[in-house]
Design a protein around this motif. Sequence first.
Motif: not given
Length: 237
Positions: A164, A166, A189, A191
Amino acid sequence: MKATFITFLLVFTGGFAFAQSYYFKMSYGFGGGINKSFTDVNKGGIGYTAYGVLDYHFTPFLTLGLEGQYGMIKGGNIRTDPNNRQFVNKYTAITANVKLMLGEVVNYDKSEFLYKIRGLYLGLGIGAINNNITDIVRYKPLWAANPGYGPFLGEDKTLELLVPLNLGFNYYINDGYGYMRYVININSQLNYTIGEGLDGYDDSRQRFKNFSPDVYSAYTIGFKYMLGGVKNYSKTL
């Protein structure tokens, strides 16, 4: 008497400013929002994500934490997708994340604007996602072009590496003693999954031009509570 009063006032004011430079070493939180998939089907769908997080604070603005997620990821459409494919993934995930906030790298004491945005952060993590495909088209329906084509290859249950990225913002709220105690968190986020399990499809790249990793983005809002022992920090909080 006047000198005594001034001395007492200075000591009191200095002690209060010093207390403002303490922070709690731990925090936990929860939240939720929406996600969007970017996979091997023609068009991703909108799902939901819920999470819980436990962080250790090296400083008020540098954290290492564990995040657990649960949600639904979906994409495709049996009627509008060029290959009549669609999927629903009821997933769970756990990741370890490092987050660095702006307040750690800038001198916000002399700028009201920087002080207000000191909770802006970037983060990077690693973990695993448990994919559980609960609904998927493996064979083309009878009314579609090339009816009965299939099966579309892939697995319904997989465990894969998850990375991930962020970008977010923490809004800090002080308690009655002047300590940073509560946090409202807004997070975006992205991913990346290492594998082909997010959508359940793992067909030949020659047929479906599958050259990019399966990805889902999550946009969440949450709440955090700081607790545990306290540590001193060099800047006024």
